[in-house]
Design an enzyme around this catalytic site. Structure first.
Site, short mmCIF file in Angstrom:
data_model
loop_
_atom_site.label_atom_id
_atom_site.label_comp_id
_atom_site.label_asym_id
_atom_site.label_seq_id
_atom_site.Cartn_x
_atom_site.Cartn_y
_atom_site.Cartn_z
N ASP A 441 0.86 -1.18 0.00
CA ASP A 441 0.00 0.00 0.00
C ASP A 441 0.90 1.24 0.00
OD1 ASP A 441 -2.30 1.62 0.36
OD2 ASP A 441 -1.88 1.70 2.51
N GLU A 538 -8.37 15.00 7.60
CA GLU A 538 -9.34 15.98 8.13
C GLU A 538 -8.69 16.88 9.17
OE1 GLU A 538 -13.74 14.12 7.56
OE2 GLU A 538 -12.79 13.83 9.51
N PHE A 580 -18.45 9.60 4.31
CA PHE A 580 -17.48 9.19 3.28
C PHE A 580 -17.49 7.67 3.12
CE2 PHE A 580 -13.32 7.55 2.11
CZ PHE A 580 -12.98 8.33 1.03
N LYS A 603 -16.97 17.48 -0.08
CA LYS A 603 -15.51 17.41 -0.14
C LYS A 603 -15.12 16.01 -0.59
CE LYS A 603 -13.39 16.64 3.74
NZ LYS A 603 -12.98 16.81 5.15
N GLY A 715 -5.17 3.58 -3.58
CA GLY A 715 -6.42 4.21 -4.02
C GLY A 715 -6.22 5.63 -4.50
N ASP A 716 -4.98 6.15 -4.39
CA ASP A 716 -4.70 7.53 -4.79
C ASP A 716 -4.74 7.71 -6.30
OD1 ASP A 716 -4.51 8.44 -2.29
OD2 ASP A 716 -2.36 8.77 -2.26
N LYS A 831 -7.33 -4.88 -5.02
CA LYS A 831 -5.99 -5.19 -4.52
C LYS A 831 -5.83 -6.70 -4.35
CE LYS A 831 -5.15 -0.86 -1.98
NZ LYS A 831 -4.76 -0.28 -0.68
N ASN A 855 -8.53 -1.27 4.60
CA ASN A 855 -8.71 -1.51 3.17
C ASN A 855 -7.63 -2.41 2.59
OD1 ASN A 855 -6.79 0.51 3.58
ND2 ASN A 855 -7.13 1.39 1.57
N ASP A 856 -6.59 -2.73 3.37
CA ASP A 856 -5.53 -3.62 2.90
C ASP A 856 -5.72 -5.06 3.37
OD1 ASP A 856 -4.09 -1.43 1.73
OD2 ASP A 856 -3.42 -0.89 3.74
#
EC number: 7.6.2.1
Length: 1154
Positions: A441, A538, A580, A603, A715-716, A831, A855-856
């Site tokens: 990641d 944030e 989100f 946002k 995810g970027d 992934k 998320n990994d």
């Protein structure tokens, strides 16, 4: 958690309330729809969005209904009420233990005998009991009993610890509300429908619906560290109609019914629920709360997530099982050969059994096939020691003890975090030395996940917190435009709206005990301790805009307060939060200003905001976003729209309908969000820097030199991820980037793109071999591939003709010829798909996945080895991984040093075990040719039993824990040494056959050396003749000395422990033999070894035979080592030779290294 509730008191009508479902905003009074119905009780059918109820289930169908009805305080409806179905729920006991007192022995034995070696030895033991065999059942039974007992004790102890932990949890005191007062009981006695009180800093005993709080606004703060590792405070809200019930008497008078969905294991789906408090979470900053139990015991979210991970098996274990099958075939072959030759030998009457062992007439009349089968089984028993049952115990001990050396490594301890490496499973230690692909990641793994606000772009004007002019820092640069002229009046309004949006569009909490006044608080003074959020982005944004004059103060009574540039406090009523999620990649809030204007602030990522924008300076902001992304900054876009009251009312009803739906709630919420977040006005964008972790570039460079391919899965957006890849040296200046991205696929078809890239990389494959893929040569063409999630979906998608393999194979061919691969815009499931794609490719490479966030987890579980980084995104990755490390840089030592050592040691252990058992049993096979295939044993029963348990077990165990063939600093300095052991090099067929042939040669030397030396000189000094037991003891003595000295020759790193164990085991054999044959033991009915060993040692020829045969046996291995080192040395052997020549030790201090 969608639920319907009927609320009332005994003297009041009952109301049915729809509880909102996750994710939800703070409660507004308008959010609960009520339906008065004093007579009727709600059946246990699923509720619909409109508040109606489906037809009740028939009796017996309650097990599969998709909703449940809970009567608060067990106040069930009166008898005869319509469609009342009593439902049974489990109690609140948590059971994580595997065994009980009654099933431990049968269940554990069943599991152990599923292992092929144990089951095989059990069969051999039973055969020895049933038929007349040449060896005692003790010779097989005792080693088997030892192995089974040791394993059972280990597993029993581990399960006892689980029972102990379960009892501590189940006996924990809980406060129940009964008859208007508090009653203290054990947690295990809690039932669904019970009302409980939880105090500050206590954990919730089960999954509760939050009824009321000691706080006036009906809120409470919760931490979920034990669930997902996040230490941030999450705010939960009591049910609107019950939040006024503050005392035990009030709560006890409550008459309510809850209708909710059946328990589900999805932890993250419900963590955002405002009314649901999960077991394992802890109450913070709240004096007490009341809640009603809806899920208890093994139905709680925490318990439903206990399910074990799939069992991973290492390449060494697979090789071990294959070798076991080979030796099983050898064993069967030996038994068949001996059985056949026995009947050929006895076919002539003159060669029948000797006169003192002649068969009776009844035995002669037995069926020939039955006799042959019995003899076959007897030979199987005689030769069964070629299968080393004790090898499995030794391997388990080696892995278990060896894993401690990893956790003790001081170099891998992080002082800042106070954390060291964790080993969650020791079964994969040696797999760390076989890794071919590393999937990592980016955020929090390669980078620090420590965000720093850099700049924002408003209406095309760039603002930075600190501008630098002529080398001087301008601290008040908040309104300075670094590109164009300063904004005008309308631009100033938009700028302030942008800062207000950043102040309001978040889920940050402010600590109660921190006074965040604003005027007294400078931008840099202690601000990090004031804000709490599960997202570092944030906090960085809210802290960053403090420097522009806008400070977020608090959320109080459903109003968000902020301090503007004029030091005036502005209050906005928080109406809705659109949380989100990783699919939408954005979040929104709907707020109402003091003047009555309603705003929706949104946002999110640029890819999810720009398509929804209808106004604003899109081109200028987009170009700035792309520029920041290329520099490796994380960017977010901010947009808004103004709502009129009628619009908001429609939005509120749309959200409410989606939240109370028990079926497809997530889908309906997603559809509602899509409808709401449209026609936005773009305000601006932010840029936050996530710095690269210390030594991340050095680690990746070392892994590439070691022959390991590194892939980054993130995810970027592509530009940000590519900049990070250049910074960490995954891509180099001479790397030619190949793209399979959505942007390119808009211009060309996927088929054309893949074939074009395939031609490009294959054209240079002649000059770029796989061994040179790390790009170490500056003039070598180096390729890097970039692919995004959308393109990967097309590659993985089945073709119209039903096949998907063509594109996948083409994609894999391109990847194989690239030095590095970057996969951006990846969803968590994608992934795992990438890891699985490589794992199941035709080469079947060993894969490793490393990440730090929830998320990994999917890719960590999918890879052969999963490593979690103990980071800031919680401990979910570390909990689900096989190993956990504090920082990415520790991966270098973990693989190149520990993994290398683990593999070297265990491969020697496996080969050595098979080798010493060939040496052990092949002389027994040869002996049958000299005893008329009569199944006579060559060795004494005690020697047969203790050979693998005592005489040869400890030296190899200590070797497999402490051996260092090369020093630790050498392995770190020269990563290319890792390639010497790649692809299971030490357990390939070539190495296996060499060890087996060496064992056969040694066995021939032992047997025939002793045979020929004493063929004519079989007398001792007093004239006595050597017998068969003396001959067998001589062979056994030479064998024990040879196999032990062979291990001593293989040992490169000597410590006093090695010396003690190797020479101590030889001394133990001699002392045991002297005592076994020199004392008359009263428990033995006969003692065939009496005085045999002493008599053998009194003979000079026996001493000569021992020295000569040991020397001859070891000579070929020594010659092979010398010749190979001189003629065909490996990289490791060259390093060993150079260190030896320079007089340096080969290893380091063992306890500091291992």
């Amino acid at each position: 958690m969608g639920a319907g509730v009927e609320v009332g008191r005994r003297d009041r009508p009952c109301k049915r309330v729809q509880l909102p479902a996750p994710p939800t905003p703070p409660q507004a009074p308008t959010q609960t729809s009520m339906k008065a119905d004093p007579q009727k009780t709600l059946p246990a059918g699923p509720a619909h969005a409109d508040g109606s109820v489906s037809h009740p289930q028939c009796a017996g169908e309650e097990d599969w209904v998709d909703s449940r009805t809970v009567y608060v305080g067990h106040r069930e409806p009166p008898p005869g009420a319509e469609a009342y179905i009593p439902q049974r729920y489990p109690d609140n006991r948590i059971v994580s233990a595997k065994y009980t007192f009654w099933n431990f022995i049968p269940k554990n034995l069943f599991e152990q005998f599923r292992r092929i070696a144990n089951f095989y030895f059990l069969i051999i033991f039973l055969v020895q009991l049933i038929i007349d065999t040449p060896t005692s059942p003790v010779t097989s039974g005792l080693p088997l009993f030892f192995v089974i007992t040791v394993t059972a004790i280990k597993q029993g102890y581990e399960d006892w610890l689980r029972h102990k932990a379960d009892n501590a949890m189940n006996q924990c005191p809980v406060h129940f509300v009964q008859h208007g007062r508090l009653v203290r009981k054990q947690s295990r006695k809690l039932r669904v429908g019970d009302i409980v009180m939880v105090k500050e800093d206590e954990t919730f005993p089960c999954d509760l619906i939050f009824l009321s709080s000691s706080r006036a606004d009906g809120t409470c703060h919760v931490t979920t560290a034990s669930l997902d590792g996040e230490s941030s405070h999450k705010t939960h809200y009591a049910v609107q109609d019950t939040k006024g019930f503050h005392s035990e008497e009030d709560i006890d008078s409550l008459h309510a019914t809850i209708e909710c969905e059946q328990p589900q294991p999805d932890l993250y789906k419900s963590l955002g629920s405002e009314n649901l408090l999960l077991r394992g979470a802890t109450l913070k900053n709240t004096e007490k709360i009341f809640g009603v139990a809806i899920y208890t015991g093994m139905e709680t979210k925490m318990a439903l997530n206990y399910q074990s991970k799939s069992q991973k098996r290492s390449a060494v274990e697979k090789s071990m099982n294959v070798f076991l099958v080979v030796y099983l075939c050898i064993l069967i072959s030996k038994a068949l050969i001996n059985t056949t030759l026995k009947y050929v030998w006895q076919s002539e009457p003159s060669r029948d059994e000797p006169w003192y062992n002649r068969k009776t007439e009844a035995e002669r009349q037995r069926n020939l096939f039955l006799r042959a089968f019995t003899d076959f089984l007897a030979f199987m028993v005689l030769f069964n020691y070629i299968i080393p049952v004790s090898m499995y115990v030794t391997v388990e001990l080696q892995k278990f003890l060896g894993s401690y050396f990893l956790t003790w490594d001081e170099d891998m301890f992080d002082e800042e975090m106070g954390e060291g490496p964790l080993v969650n499973t020791s079964d994969l230690n040696e797999e760390l030395g076989q890794v071919e692909y590393v999937f990592t990641d980016k955020t929090g793994t390669l980078t620090e996940n420590n965000m720093e606000f850099k700049e924002c772009c408003v209406e095309g004007h760039v603002c930075v917190p600190h501008a630098v002019c002529n080398g001087q820092v301008l601290p008040d640069a908040s309104a300075i435009d670094m590109i164009d002229a300063s904004p005008g009046a309308s631009g100033r309004e938009r700028e302030e709206l942008f800062f207000r949006a950043l102040c309001l569009c978040h889920t940050i909490q402010v600590k109660d005990d921190d006074e965040v006044d604003g005027p007294q608080k400078s931008p840099d003074s202690g601000k990090r301790s004031a804000y709490i959020s599960s997202s570092p982005d944030e906090v960085a944004l809210v802290e960053g805009i403090q420097r522009f004059g806008f400070t977020y103060l608090r959320l109080k009574d459903n109003y968000m307060e902020l301090l503007n540039r004029d030091n005036d406090v502005e209050r906005f009523e928080l109406l809705e939060i659109l949380s989100f999620d990783s699919v939408r990649r954005r979040m929104s809030v709907i707020v109402k200003s003091a003047t009555g204007e309603i705003y929706l602030f949104c946002k999110g990522a640029d890819s999810s905001i720009f398509p929804r924008v209808t106004e604003g300076k899109v081109d200028q902001i987009q170009s700035r976003v792309e520029r920041n992304a290329v520099e490796g900054l994380r960017t977010l876009c901010v947009a808004y729209k103004t709502l009129i009251p009628e619009e908001y009312e429609g939005i509120r009803e749309l959200l409410q309908d989606a939240k109370v739906a028990l079926q497809d709630r997530d889908k309906k919420l997603a559809e509602a969000y899509e409808q709401i977040e449209t026609d936005l006005v773009l305000l601006g964008a932010t840029a936050v820097e996530d710095r690269l972790q210390e030594k991340a570039a050095d680690t990746i460079e070392a892994l590439q030199k070691a022959g390991i391919k590194v892939w980054v899965l993130t995810g970027d957006k592509m530009e940000t991820a590519a900049a990070t890849c250049y910074a960490c040296k995954l891509f180099r200046r001479n790397t030619q980037l190949l793209e399979v991205t959505t942007k390119r696929l808009e211009e060309q078809s996927l088929h054309d793109v893949l074939f074009e890239l395939s031609k490009t990389v294959l054209r240079s494959s002649a000059s770029l071999t796989r061994d040179n893929f790390s790009g170490l040569s500056a003039d070598m063409q180096d390729y890097g591939l970039i692919i995004d999630g959308a393109a990967l979906s097309l590659i993985m998608k089945p073709r119209e003709d039903g096949s998907s393999s063509n594109y996948r194979e083409l994609f894999l061919d391109i990847c194989r010829n690239c030095s590095a691969v970057l996969c951006c815009r990846m969803a968590p499931l994608q992934k795992a798909q990438i890891v699985k794609l490589i794992k199941l490719s035709k080469e079947h490479p060993i894969t490793l996945a490393i990440g730090d966030g929830a998320n990994d987890v999917s890719m960590i579980l999918e890879a052969h080895v999963g490593i979690g980084v103990i980071g800031k995104e919680g401990r979910q990755a570390a909990r689900n991984s096989d190993y956990a490390i504090p920082k990415f840089k520790h991966l270098k030592k973990m693989l190149l040093v520990h993994g290398h050592f683990y593999y070297i040691r265990i491969s020697e252990l496996v080969q050595y075990f098979f080798y010493k058992n060939v040496c052990f049993i092949f002389p027994q096979f040869l002996y049958q040719f000299f005893c008329g295939f009569s199944q006579q044993t060559l060795y004494d029963t005690a020697y047969l039993t203790l050979y693998n348990i005592s005489f040869t077990s400890l030296p190899i165990l200590l070797y497999s824990l402490m051996e260092q063939h090369v020093a630790m600093d050498t392995l770190k300095r020269d990563p290319a040494l890792y390639r010497d052991i790649a692809k299971n090099a030490l357990l390939r067929w070539r190495a296996f056959i060499y060890w087996t042939l060496l064992g056969l040669f040694n066995a021939l030397v032992f047997f025939f050396g002793a045979y020929f030396m004493f063929e004519n000189t079989t007398v001792t000094s007093n004239g006595q003749v050597f017998g068969n037991w003396t001959f067998g003891t001589l062979v056994f003595t030479v064998m024990v000395l040879t196999v032990t000295l062979k291990l001593a020759l293989d040992t490169h790193y000597w410590t006093w422990v090695n010396h003690f164990v190797i020479w101590g085991s030889l001394l133990f054999y001699i002392v045991f033999s002297l005592l076994w044959g020199g004392v008359i033991w009263p428990f033995l009915s006969y003692q065939r070894m009496y005085y045999v060993f002493i008599q053998m040692l009194s003979s000079g020829p026996a001493w000569l035979a021992i020295v000569l045969l040991v020397t001859v046996s070891l000579l070929p291995d020594v010659l092979k080592k010398v010749l190979c080192r001189q003629l065909w040395p490996s990289a490791t052997e060259r390093v060993q030779t150079s260190r030896f020549v320079s007089g340096l030790p080969l290893g380091s201090h063992p306890l500091a290294t291992l």
